[in-house]
Write a protein that holds these residues in place. Structure first.
Motif, PDB file in Angstrom:
ATOM      1  N   CYS B  69     -29.094 -15.644   2.896  1.00  0.00           N
ATOM      2  CA  CYS B  69     -27.664 -15.931   2.802  1.00  0.00           C
ATOM      3  C   CYS B  69     -27.370 -17.368   2.387  1.00  0.00           C
ATOM      4  O   CYS B  69     -28.037 -18.299   2.818  1.00  0.00           O
ATOM      5  CB  CYS B  69     -26.985 -15.652   4.133  1.00  0.00           C
ATOM      6  SG  CYS B  69     -25.213 -15.416   3.930  1.00  0.00           S
ATOM      7  N   CYS B  73     -22.550 -18.828   8.751  1.00  0.00           N
ATOM      8  CA  CYS B  73     -21.742 -18.413   9.902  1.00  0.00           C
ATOM      9  C   CYS B  73     -22.530 -18.682  11.181  1.00  0.00           C
ATOM     10  O   CYS B  73     -23.665 -18.252  11.317  1.00  0.00           O
ATOM     11  CB  CYS B  73     -21.392 -16.938   9.805  1.00  0.00           C
ATOM     12  SG  CYS B  73     -20.656 -16.495   8.227  1.00  0.00           S
ATOM     13  N   CYS B  76     -24.526 -16.006  13.323  1.00  0.00           N
ATOM     14  CA  CYS B  76     -25.343 -15.018  12.610  1.00  0.00           C
ATOM     15  C   CYS B  76     -26.784 -15.486  12.433  1.00  0.00           C
ATOM     16  O   CYS B  76     -27.050 -16.630  12.060  1.00  0.00           O
ATOM     17  CB  CYS B  76     -24.714 -14.744  11.252  1.00  0.00           C
ATOM     18  SG  CYS B  76     -25.702 -13.635  10.243  1.00  0.00           S
ATOM     19  N   LYS B 186     -16.016 -18.121   5.404  1.00  0.00           N
ATOM     20  CA  LYS B 186     -15.272 -16.870   5.283  1.00  0.00           C
ATOM     21  C   LYS B 186     -13.797 -17.178   5.442  1.00  0.00           C
ATOM     22  O   LYS B 186     -13.393 -17.883   6.339  1.00  0.00           O
ATOM     23  CB  LYS B 186     -15.706 -15.885   6.357  1.00  0.00           C
ATOM     24  CG  LYS B 186     -17.041 -15.253   6.071  1.00  0.00           C
ATOM     25  CD  LYS B 186     -17.286 -14.121   7.041  1.00  0.00           C
ATOM     26  CE  LYS B 186     -18.673 -13.551   6.838  1.00  0.00           C
ATOM     27  NZ  LYS B 186     -19.094 -12.726   7.970  1.00  0.00           N
TER      28      LYS B 186
HETATM   29  S1  SF4 Z   1     -22.399 -13.235   8.765  1.00  0.00           S
HETATM   30 FE1  SF4 Z   1     -22.246 -15.041   7.464  1.00  0.00          FE
HETATM   31  S2  SF4 Z   1     -24.285 -15.970   7.565  1.00  0.00           S
HETATM   32 FE2  SF4 Z   1     -24.485 -13.916   8.340  1.00  0.00          FE
HETATM   33  S3  SF4 Z   1     -25.123 -12.732   6.576  1.00  0.00           S
HETATM   34 FE3  SF4 Z   1     -22.901 -12.563   6.689  1.00  0.00          FE
HETATM   35  S4  SF4 Z   1     -22.145 -14.207   5.408  1.00  0.00           S
HETATM   36 FE4  SF4 Z   1     -24.296 -14.628   5.786  1.00  0.00          FE
END
Ligand code: SF4
Lengths: 251, 450
Positions: B69, B73, B76, B186
């Motif tokens: 990614c 975030c 995560c 986001k």
């Molecule tokens: S939650 Fe955020 S960090 Fe996790 S995979 Fe999705 S976009 Fe990427």
């Protein structure tokens, strides 16, 4: 006298018995030959010859008097192989005759309860099998599955898997009943079957099984571990032919 | 022939997908196709294929296309700054795995999600390619649920949506403040505009006003399914199984009231099919995250119960919670809680109350209510009859009368009721599974979902 009607074990045979016994006040039981072990002196045995026409008349009448759902329910009760299924169906038919379509509202009547309960148990096993039949790919792309269901299910699951794997070859083998549904890509037959197809599994087959098993492990959230819940959802006695539970002990 | 690299990817990208609660394969009834080489069908009620050791249903092959990614975030495991092993599936690898798993009846289909690989557009394109291969080359008619990546070009979302049965955009954090704090890249705007785009297209499709915005061929070639969508005559081209989303519970201080109000709006204004709740599992350490000893499973469970009350029992969220009473009672289920606070509406007479009123009685679910309405047409009901019919009285007994009488030894008194309900062990469950609305629960006539 107690009258016992003996039929050939087919659904049409059972319904023929109901037809022939319709007016009999002394009816005591409707059984197959195998179910009729010891007869005592008070019992009189009547052998029934299956008559497809009589049976079809009853089926049609049920459809007209009640509905397709009730037809299905009675057939499922037959497939449970419950020792009392003959009389359960007989009494339900009598009740249907007496009450008409309303019979379905008599939810606390014992005859209605028996039919509803058994057909529900059968249906829930059918639904479980939709998800829990496990195929292995053997030979020349044949899908082969073994099952040991509580009830007779081949008749009802075969059409489902025929639709799902249209054009593919499969065999579903009921080890309990020594029966199999065999599908040639467009039509299936249900027949007696004793073969053992699982002698040597290919490397490819084993590696897909391994991927499935490891995948399920990866998917588990360890912080939520709950084996009781898993047991409730997949009872131990149903795990015998499930790749994910048997793979490790097998390999 | 699968190899170790594929196994490695499956392990990583399966594990990375596990926090997505949704695994349902429901909402689409589709017969198999007789087309040469085609495989698969779909059953509207959904089918569970296995249960993992955490007791969750497995219906779909749930994987990420990639966990590599570019976003960060905080909650995560896949975030850019976290040190985890990375992997990315080739589209063909996922298509092949889905096909092979499906053929062995391990799964109902595919649930494809992904981290943001380079950009939302880039990610969506790769996911589209996976679905295209699966539908067109592998001729796969099984179920597909695909995640829309917020911020991706609507045209890309649309192309994927035409190959899928269900689409979802995860909101994850219930409020804008939480988003800004924990998922800075986001944007609430892009999440909701993607959702709105999808629900708009679904509406157009339903009313037959769906116009293709490009010249791509129909997803399954000339044999475009005879019954793609629910109901046989109902041809649908765009996510016939509707849209869903997920909210994380317990990573922020949003209240149940905030969450349920949001949920209600999603159902009413965006026509969502399902909102999933996922108890926050503290998999990453960050000063901005709460340090929970364990995931708030009971709270998650109560939210699912409340969610069912909104969708199937005619409740409004304002009846269950308000500013002064912002969180669900953990002691007993939300319907009991509501009933105890509204005792003036009880007891109700089983032989007279209409269906909607019966549904509001604790312990009486849709199945019991239907049974009662049906059976009383042919005779008046007493407690014995109810028991014989399989209506469970454990909780209902405090709130009903039969032929004008309460059950013997039951007092209609707030203190008595509260004390007894709190004693009821079953009210604190071994978490039943709400992810898949299982037909079994219907067939078994159990009221486990009320
Ligand atoms: S939650 Fe955020 S960090 Fe996790 S995979 Fe999705 S976009 Fe990427």
């Amino acid at each position: 006298m107690l009258n016992i009607y003996i039929y050939d074990g087919s659904y049409h045979g059972l319904l023929t018995s109901c037809f022939d016994a319709w007016k009999d006040k002394d009816i005591y039981s409707i059984r197959t030959k195998e179910e009729n072990k010891d007869v005592n002196l008070l019992e009189k045995v009547v052998y029934i010859e299956t008559d497809n026409e009589k049976a079809e008349r009853i089926i049609k009448w049920v459809g007209k008097e009640a509905c397709y759902e009730v037809q299905r329910k009675l057939y499922r009760v037959f497939l449970t192989e419950h020792p009392e299924r003959g009389m359960y169906i007989f009494r339900y038919l009598k009740l249907l005759n007496q009450l008409g379509r309303n019979v379905e509202n008599h939810l606390y009547n014992d005859d209605v309860r028996n039919i509803n309960k058994l057909s529900r148990m059968h249906a829930s096993e059918t639904h479980r099998l939709y998800g829990f039949v496990r195929f292995e790919v053997i030979g020349n792309n044949i899908l082969y599955a073994r099952i040991e269901p509580d009830f007779n299910q081949l008749e009802v699951i075969a059409p489902y898997f025929a639709d799902r794997y249209n054009g593919h070859l499969w065999i579903i083998h009921d080890l309990t009943r020594n029966m199999a549904a065999i599908f040639n890509g467009s039509q299936y037959i249900i027949t007696e079957y004793n073969g053992n197809m699982l002698d040597n599994e290919s490397k490819t087959e084993i590696s897909f099984q391994k991927m499935w098993v490891e995948y399920l492990d990866a998917l588990t959230i360890k912080e939520r571990l709950n084996l009781d819940l898993q047991k409730q959802k997949v009872p131990l006695k149903t795990r015998k032919h499930l790749t994910e539970f048997m793979f490790k002990s097998k390999n | 022939m699968p190899n170790n690299d594929l196994l490695r990817k499956l392990n990583i990208l399966g594990a990375a997908a596990k926090y997505d609660a949704s695994c349902a394969s429901s909402g689409v009834e589709r017969r198999g196709s007789s087309k040469q080489g085609a495989m698969g069908n779909s059953v509207a009620c959904g089918i569970c294929h296995s249960f993992t050791q955490d007791g969750r249903c497995v219906s779909l092959l749930k994987v990420l296309q990639s966990n590599d990614c570019v976003y960060d975030c905080k909650y995560c495991v896949n975030r850019r700054t976290n040190d985890v092993e990375r992997a990315t599936f080739m589209p063909r690898e996922i298509a092949m795995l889905t096909y092979e798993f499906y053929r062995r009846n391990y799964i109902e289909g595919l649930f494809l999600s992904s981290a943001v690989i380079l950009s939302p557009d880039n990610t969506m394109e790769i996911m589209y390619e996976t679905l295209r291969l699966l539908r067109q080359e592998f001729c796969f008619y099984g179920y597909i649920h695909v995640k829309a990546i917020p911020g991706a070009d609507p045209l890309l979302i649309e192309r994927a949506g035409r190959l899928a049965d269900r689409m979802s955009v995860n909101i994850e954090l219930p409020s804008e403040a939480s988003l800004t704090r924990l998922a800075p890249q986001k944007k609430k705007r892009s999440i909701f505009s993607s959702m709105r785009y999808i629900s708009g297209r679904i509406e157009e499709d339903k009313s037959g006003k769906f116009l293709l915005r490009d010249n791509l061929p129909a997803p399954l070639g000339e044999t475009m399914p005879t019954s793609y969508g629910t109901g046989s005559s109902n041809k649908r081209t765009f996510v016939p199984g509707g849209q869903s989303t997920q909210l994380i519970i317990g990573a922020t201080d949003d209240t149940d009231h905030d969450i349920l109000t949001l949920t209600e709006n999603l159902y009413n204004k965006m026509q969502l099919k399902r909102v999933y709740y996922s108890a926050y599992v503290p998999a990453v350490k960050d000063p901005s995250l709460p340090s929970l000893a364990e995931p708030p499973l009971l709270r998650e469970h109560r939210l699912y119960q409340a969610d069912w009350l909104l969708r199937f029992y005619g409740f409004r969220s304002s009846e269950l919670l308000n500013e002064r009473n912002p969180n669900l009672n953990l002691k007993y289920d939300p319907k009991c809680d509501w009933a105890v606070r509204n005792l003036d509406l009880f007891p109700v007479e089983v032989n007279k109350a209409d269906y909607d009123t019966l549904l509001r009685v604790p312990g009486i679910g849709t199945i019991s209510a239907r049974k009662i309405v049906s059976a009383r047409k042919v005779g008046s009901l007493g407690f014995e009859e109810l028991k014989k019919m399989g209506v469970v009285l454990k909780r209902a007994q405090y709130f009903i009368t039969c032929r004008g009488k309460m059950m013997p030894h039951i007092k209609f008194d707030p203190k008595f009721i509260d004390a007894n309900l709190s004693l009821d062990k079953r009210a604190i469950p071994i978490f039943s599974n709400y992810e898949q609305l299982s037909l079994l629960d219907y067939i078994n006539g159990g009221d486990s979902l009320c």
